[in-house]
Each structure stands twice: as structure tokens, then as C-alpha cells.
Design a protein around this motif. Structure first.
Motif, short mmCIF file in Angstrom:
data_model
loop_
_atom_site.label_atom_id
_atom_site.label_comp_id
_atom_site.label_asym_id
_atom_site.label_seq_id
_atom_site.Cartn_x
_atom_site.Cartn_y
_atom_site.Cartn_z
N TYR A 1 38.86 -2.45 44.82
CA TYR A 1 38.95 -0.96 44.96
C TYR A 1 37.83 -0.21 44.53
O TYR A 1 37.24 0.69 44.98
N GLN A 2 37.10 -0.77 43.18
CA GLN A 2 36.16 -0.38 42.78
C GLN A 2 34.87 -0.36 43.55
O GLN A 2 33.98 0.52 43.63
N VAL A 3 34.75 -1.40 44.27
CA VAL A 3 33.90 -1.92 45.27
C VAL A 3 33.94 -0.71 46.27
O VAL A 3 32.95 -0.14 46.85
N TRP A 4 35.28 -0.61 46.90
CA TRP A 4 35.40 0.33 47.74
C TRP A 4 35.06 1.58 47.60
O TRP A 4 34.54 2.53 48.22
N LEU A 5 35.40 2.08 46.42
CA LEU A 5 35.16 3.48 46.02
C LEU A 5 33.59 3.60 45.78
O LEU A 5 33.14 4.59 46.00
N TRP A 6 32.80 2.75 45.23
CA TRP A 6 31.31 2.69 45.14
C TRP A 6 30.72 2.73 46.51
O TRP A 6 29.86 3.54 46.80
N ALA A 7 31.45 2.02 47.45
CA ALA A 7 30.73 2.24 49.05
C ALA A 7 31.22 3.49 49.54
O ALA A 7 30.23 3.88 50.45
#
Length: 152
Positions: free
Chosen positions: A102-108
Motif C-alpha cells: 500500500y505504501q508503494v501504491w501511495l507513492w506511485a
């Protein structure tokens, strides 16, 4: 019929208390305690498809509203994580992997987050493990106390 009312109450209770905990709990580097995401992954394989879909949309919308994220950014990820937990059958593993993902998703998807991707991942791994370790038995206990059947 009784189980339907208990289930609706349990899910609304989870949304209300989960949202409050996410809002009030301290955050480190923009990473908070993922109560709503863990709840969505926990309930996904245990509820009928329509119930799961409504709960996941509500949890994602609450996450977006509390975090100030663009609309539908969390809803889409919550739906992916819940679907993976439902159809892959490894819901605990999915829950453990969901928060760092989810953190990767938010970063992207979202610009201007508090910390960089590496810092958010570094913090989100132990926070996600702690969330699953604390919330999974708690959700199971609430389900048991409500005399809800844990199967679809």
C-alpha cells in the motif's frame, strides 16, 4: 436474520472504531496503524461477495477521507488486497504484505507524501506486522463473540 444484524453492527463498529484509531494513533513518517486495511483483508474471505464489496468500498473511502488522499486511491488498493485474500486463500500472508504494498501504491499514485518511499517501506513493514498480530486475533474474537460463521 439475527446474524445479519450482528454482522452489520460488527462491520459498522469496525469502520467507526478503525477510523478513529487510524486518525488518533500517532504516525511516524506519515505511516500509521492500518486498521481499516487489515479489517478489509480479514473480512474478505469470511463474508459474502456483496457484503465484502460494500465493506471494502466503505473502508477505502474512509481511509481516503481521513488521510486526505485523492478519491478512489485507497478504494482501488483495498479492493485488490481484499480480492487477493479472498481468491488466493492466504489472507494472513496477504495482510502481512498488503501494508508495505500500500505504501508503494501511495507513492506511485500520490505526490507530496511526508517521507520518501524507502522510509515509508522501512516503517511500514514492522507496523504492518504489528497490526496483523494485534488486530487479526481481535477481529477473530469479535467474530466469535458475535456468533458469526467465519465462512462465506
Amino acid at each position: 436474520m439475527k446474524n445479519d444484524f450482528v454482522l452489520i453492527f460488527l462491520l459498522f463498529f469496525t469502520l467507526a472504531v478503525g477510523g478513529a484509531l487510524e486518525e488518533l494513533a500517532p504516525k511516524m513518517l506519515g505511516v500509521g496503524f492500518p486498521v481499516l486495511l487489515t479489517a478489509a483483508v480479514f473480512h474478505a474471505p469470511r463474508r459474502p461477495l456483496a457484503t465484502m464489496a460494500i465493506f471494502v468500498i466503505a473502508a477505502g473511502a474512509m481511509e481516503d477521507a481521513l488521510s486526505g488522499l485523492p478519491p478512489f486511491s485507497s478504494i482501488a488498493f483495498f479492493a485488490l488486497a481484499a480480492s487477493a485474500a479472498r481468491w488466493l486463500g492466504h489472507s494472513v500472508i496477504t495482510a502481512l504484505l498488503a501494508y508495505p504494498a500500500y505504501q508503494v501504491w501511495l507513492w506511485a499514485c500520490c505526490s507530496g507524501l511526508d517521507a520518501g518511499l524507502f522510509n515509508r517501506l522501512l516503517v511500514s513493514i514492522p507496523v504492518g506486522i504489528a497490526a496483523v498480530g494485534v488486530l487479526w486475533p481481535l477481529f477473530g474474537w469479535l467474530e466469535e463473540r458475535g456468533a458469526l460463521d467465519g465462512r462465506r
